[in-house]
Design an enzyme around this catalytic site. Structure first.
Site, PDB file in Angstrom:
ATOM      1  CB  SER A 245      25.664  97.393  -3.837  1.00  0.00           C
ATOM      2  OG  SER A 245      27.028  97.206  -4.121  1.00  0.00           O
TER       3      SER A 245
ATOM      4  CE  LYS B 246      34.158 103.395  -6.024  1.00  0.00           C
ATOM      5  NZ  LYS B 246      34.436 102.001  -6.428  1.00  0.00           N
TER       6      LYS B 246
ATOM      7  CG  MET C 276      38.937 107.252  -9.584  1.00  0.00           C
ATOM      8  SD  MET C 276      38.192 105.671 -10.109  1.00  0.00           S
ATOM      9  CE  MET C 276      36.451 106.104 -10.101  1.00  0.00           C
TER      10      MET C 276
ATOM     11  CG  ASP D 187      32.167  93.478  -8.926  1.00  0.00           C
ATOM     12  OD1 ASP D 187      31.384  92.734  -9.555  1.00  0.00           O
ATOM     13  OD2 ASP D 187      31.800  94.538  -8.383  1.00  0.00           O
TER      14      ASP D 187
ATOM     15  CG  ASN E 225      33.324  96.660 -12.086  1.00  0.00           C
ATOM     16  OD1 ASN E 225      32.737  97.629 -11.622  1.00  0.00           O
ATOM     17  ND2 ASN E 225      33.362  95.494 -11.479  1.00  0.00           N
TER      18      ASN E 225
END
Length: 454
Positions: free
Chosen positions: A149, A167, A254, A297, A302
């Site tokens: 999102s 990201k 990362m 979340d 994840n």
């Protein structure tokens, strides 16, 4: 620099869809307005059709058609950002108060979003780094390994040969958060999909705060490092390193960590599925009762599972929430009292957390406590709880519906509770999907309080 040109495939083996992210406030509002018009037009058409067949359909039946469900889900997925997030939030946190059809419609937004076209991606990278950003890498894949999102993830390799996960945030997301949340809430309310008596304002304000925090990738990098330090004594968890030289407010760089998506473990041996869920529940209790810092979340994406090292890999810390001591201790007391079936102490604990702050009858209080007891069933079970052989999710949903409809209790829970319940509910869903068998009571036992301690 070498550019990787492998075509990225989605989960079902189909090529990923690309769509430019609309940036301006007016263009985003215009798309929502256009959506409302198309939905209304569809309702009129369907209504005429039903009347011609001698039926007298309800407005909700006209609104919640498969065609309209597809229109809403696709439009919010294309807008991405807060528009998509608020749909996800409502579907998971207010499901007991919403019509089942709307909950199902919004749940579709948990699927991956469309990715940015390469031209838009390149513009973002030039803005965040510089025009010669490619010189930073040995290889860079323009095709995302994931799209969600707020941003999408790309793989790259630096000149030291280290594989990196980048990201990258969609452009304009930060600036659109407040208006997106308000616009989507208005769209759902005027359409009649949200009950008029429910006050979601506090929840929406908390959603805005949470989304602004999620959109700050430097803050997420700091949280990731904090978690890495907190969990450093426990080698059963793996958290990627941060590349500070590449990280900005809109790009989080990362270490690229390999692992199996946790939802793909359904065919793994029982002991592996059990182990993964034991780690997940143990982490949640550490977060709430020791760290007072919870990654709220519940998105399955994840987590990964490293089957070589048997570690649970934690990837995303954007939705991390600090909990005050009185709320953390309130939940510790609530779960401990539920084990003893002590409703008086449970009432005290719920008030400490922030429930019952609005006028409420004794029967409504009793109904809330009964709902808590239902939700605490895995912790109250003395021994292994079999998530694959329970209808717990349905019973919690039915109890929540009875509370809101029969007891007419429309009080929105405190935001701290909603975000924690969101995470706990997500673990229940994952455990059910994996058909895991877990002794949740034993995992909670280090935090158990006696009545005298309360």
């Amino acid at each position: 620099m070498k550019t990787e040109t492998i075509i990225n495939k989605g989960k079902q083996g189909t090529a990923r869809e690309y769509a430019k992210v609309p940036k301006g406030r007016l263009s985003r509002l215009g798309q929502l307005g256009s959506l409302a018009t198309r939905v209304a037009g569809s309702m009129v058409t369907e209504g005429v059709k039903q009347l011609a067949q001698g039926n007298r359909p309800k407005a909700s039946e006209l609104l919640l058609t498969p065609g309209n469900a597809k229109r809403v889900a696709e439009q919010l997925a294309q807008l991405r950002g807060a528009a998509m997030k608020v749909g996800q939030l409502l579907s998971m946190d207010a499901g007991d108060l919403l019509p089942p059809e709307l909950t199902e419609l919004l749940a579709r937004l948990r699927a991956e979003a469309k990715a940015m076209p390469i031209s838009q991606l390149n513009a973002v990278l030039q803005h965040e780094w510089d025009i010669d950003w490619q010189d930073r890498f040995q290889t860079f894949s323009f095709y995302p390994v994931a799209a969600a999102s707020i941003g999408q993830v790309h793989s790259a390799t630096n000149w030291s040969g280290e594989k990196i996960a980048l990201k990258i945030q969609y452009p304009g997301i930060k600036e659109s958060i407040d208006s997106d949340v308000d616009n989507v809430a208005t769209l759902l309310r005027v359409s009649g999909l949200l009950p008029k008596d429910v006050d979601y304002q506090d929840l929406l304000e908390e959603a805005k705060k949470q989304l602004h925090a999620e959109a700050d990738y430097k803050l997420e990098a700091d949280l990731l490092k904090q978690y890495k330090q907190l969990l450093s004594p426990d080698s059963r968890y793996q958290i990627p390193d941060v590349f500070d030289d590449l990280t900005t407010e809109n790009i989080l760089a990362m270490q690229f960590v390999e692992g199996l998506p946790v939802e793909s473990l359904t065919n793994q041996p029982q002991h592996i599925r059990d182990h993964v869920m034991e780690l997940a529940f143990e982490l949640l209790f550490k977060e709430m009762f020791s760290f007072r810092l919870v990654q709220t979340d519940p998105n399955f994406a994840n987590f990964l599972y490293n089957d070589q090292s048997q570690q649970l890999v934690l990837l995303d810390f954007g939705a991390t929430r600090a909990y005050p001591a009185h709320v953390s201790q309130g939940y510790q007391l609530l779960l401990s009292a539920a084990l003893e079936h002590d409703k008086t102490v449970m009432n005290t604990a719920l008030r400490q957390i922030g429930f019952f702050s609005q006028p409420i009858t004794s029967s409504q209080q009793d109904a809330v406590i009964e709902l808590c007891l239902e939700a605490c069933e895995p912790i109250m079970t003395d021994g292994v709880f079999d998530f694959g052989q329970t209808d717990l999710a349905r019973r919690i949903r039915d109890a929540g519906t009875a509370l809101s409809m029969k007891e007419n209790y429309w009080h929105t829970p405190p935001a701290d509770a909603i975000f924690f319940h969101r995470k706990l509910g997500g673990l229940y869903l994952l455990a059910a999907r994996l058909k895991a068998r877990v002794n949740v009571r034993e995992i909670f036992s280090p935090y158990l309080l006696t009545t005298s301690q309360s």
